[in-house]
Write an enzyme that holds these catalytic residues in place. Structure first.
Site, PDB file in Angstrom:
ATOM      1  N   ASP A  21       0.825  -1.203   0.000  1.00  0.00           N
ATOM      2  CA  ASP A  21       0.000   0.000   0.000  1.00  0.00           C
ATOM      3  C   ASP A  21       0.864   1.261   0.000  1.00  0.00           C
ATOM      4  O   ASP A  21       1.959   1.275   0.562  1.00  0.00           O
ATOM      5  CB  ASP A  21      -0.901   0.004   1.238  1.00  0.00           C
ATOM      6  CG  ASP A  21      -2.080   0.944   1.089  1.00  0.00           C
ATOM      7  OD1 ASP A  21      -2.378   1.363  -0.042  1.00  0.00           O
ATOM      8  OD2 ASP A  21      -2.709   1.253   2.121  1.00  0.00           O
ATOM      9  N   HIS A  38       3.080   3.690  -8.931  1.00  0.00           N
ATOM     10  CA  HIS A  38       2.959   2.282  -9.324  1.00  0.00           C
ATOM     11  C   HIS A  38       4.231   1.812 -10.037  1.00  0.00           C
ATOM     12  O   HIS A  38       4.680   0.678  -9.835  1.00  0.00           O
ATOM     13  CB  HIS A  38       1.742   2.101 -10.233  1.00  0.00           C
ATOM     14  CG  HIS A  38       0.441   2.435  -9.566  1.00  0.00           C
ATOM     15  ND1 HIS A  38       0.080   1.938  -8.336  1.00  0.00           N
ATOM     16  CD2 HIS A  38      -0.585   3.238  -9.970  1.00  0.00           C
ATOM     17  CE1 HIS A  38      -1.112   2.397  -8.003  1.00  0.00           C
ATOM     18  NE2 HIS A  38      -1.538   3.187  -8.977  1.00  0.00           N
ATOM     19  N   LEU A 132      11.973 -19.969  -4.242  1.00  0.00           N
ATOM     20  CA  LEU A 132      10.862 -19.156  -3.765  1.00  0.00           C
ATOM     21  C   LEU A 132       9.671 -19.237  -4.722  1.00  0.00           C
ATOM     22  O   LEU A 132       9.845 -19.172  -5.936  1.00  0.00           O
ATOM     23  CB  LEU A 132      11.320 -17.696  -3.640  1.00  0.00           C
ATOM     24  CG  LEU A 132      10.239 -16.645  -3.359  1.00  0.00           C
ATOM     25  CD1 LEU A 132       9.756 -16.770  -1.919  1.00  0.00           C
ATOM     26  CD2 LEU A 132      10.764 -15.239  -3.616  1.00  0.00           C
TER      27      LEU A 132
END
Length: 247
Positions: A21, A38, A132
C-alpha cells in the site's frame, strides 16, 4: 536489524504475505501522477523478491490488484494492467535465474484476454523453478475466494463427488481455496500505515503475525523487509495456547 546474516534462519516464516500500500500517496506527496508511484512500486517488488529469495523464504504472496481496484478510474486501471504485465514479462528471465516460481491467484477471468495470456506464459516459463514461490494476488478478494470455494464444493456435492458430511475439517475446506498448495502465511506485512487487512487472505491469515509500517511501498527497502522478519522472530506464537504450554 537489517542484515540477512543476522536473522535466525531456523525460525524464518515459511510464507510472507504483503499488502503493498501507498503507491499513490507516495506519488502525490511528491507532486507526481499516481502512475509514477505504481512504476516505482515495481522496483520494490524486485528488491523484496530478491531479499526473500536470499533469506530462504519459501513463499511470498503480494496483493497486486484487488477486485475492488476495478472500480478505480478506467485510465488508472488500464495503466496498471499494462504495467503489471510488462513488468512481469521483463522480470521473468531474472526470476528464472534466481530459481523463483511465479503463480497467480484471483478472479483472473476478469483480466483482459491478452493480459491473462501473457501472464500465463510467464507462469509457464518459471514452472520448473524450485526456490521461492512468488504469488501475485491479481483481481483478488478473499470474499470472492471463499464464495468460490463454497460454490465449487456445492458443485461437487451436486455431482455426487462429495457429501455434505465430507466437510468436517479446515483441511477439507482449504482444498477448495486458490492457496490450497501453499501453507498459510506466517507473517502479513502492510506498508502505508493503515491497520486493516483489506479483504486479503481472510481465511489464511487467521493466525498470521501482522506487521504494519508507515513506510509507503515504493520506499520499502530490503532493510525494512529484514526488520519485519526480525520483528516476527521476536513474537511468541501461541495458537490459542498459553505461554507456559508453548514453553
Amino acid at each position: 536489524m537489517a542484515n540477512i546474516a543476522e536473522i535466525d534462519t531456523s525460525r524464518l516464516p515459511r510464507h510472507v504475505a504483503v499488502i503493498m500500500d501507498g503507491n499513490g500517496r507516495w506519488a502525490t506527496s511528491r507532486g507526481l501522477d499516481r502512475s509514477a508511484g505504481h512504476i516505482e512500486g515495481v522496483n520494490t517488488v524486485r528488491r523484496i523478491t530478491e531479499a526473500a529469495s536470499e533469506a530462504g523464504i519459501e513463499y511470498l504472496t503480494l496483493y497486486t490488484f484487488s477486485t475492488e481496484n476495478w472500480n478505480r478510474p478506467k485510465a488508472e486501471v488500464d495503466a496498471l494492467m499494462h504495467l503489471i504485465v510488462t513488468a512481469i514479462e521483463r522480470e521473468t528471465p531474472d526470476l528464472i535465474r534466481n530459481n523463483v516460481r511465479l503463480r497467480m491467484i484471483g478472479d483472473t477471468d476478469r483480466l483482459p484476454d491478452q493480459a491473462r495470456e501473457r501472464l500465463d506464459r510467464c507462469i509457464a516459463d518459471t514452472s520448473h523453478c524450485s526456490g521461492l514461490t512468488l504469488t501475485l494476488a491479481l483481481s483478488y478478494s478473499s470474499r470472492w475466494e471463499i464464495r468460490e470455494a463454497c460454490r465449487r464444493f456445492a458443485t461437487d456435492v451436486m455431482e455426487g463427488k462429495k457429501s455434505p458430511e465430507s466437510m468436517m475439517t479446515d483441511a477439507d475446506f482449504e482444498q477448495y481455496l486458490s492457496t490450497a498448495s501453499m501453507p498459510d502465511p506466517d507473517l502479513l506485512i502492510r506498508t502505508g500505515g493503515d491497520f486493516r487487512v483489506s479483504n486479503y487472505l481472510l481465511w489464511q491469515i487467521a493466525y498470521a503475525e501482522i506487521y504494519v509500517t508507515d513506510t509507503f511501498w515504493p520506499d520499502f527497502s530490503r532493510e525494512d523487509f529484514i526488520t519485519a522478519i526480525a520483528n516476527y522472530q521476536n513474537r511468541e506464537r501461541r495458537f490459542g495456547l498459553t505461554s507456559a504450554q508453548i514453553k
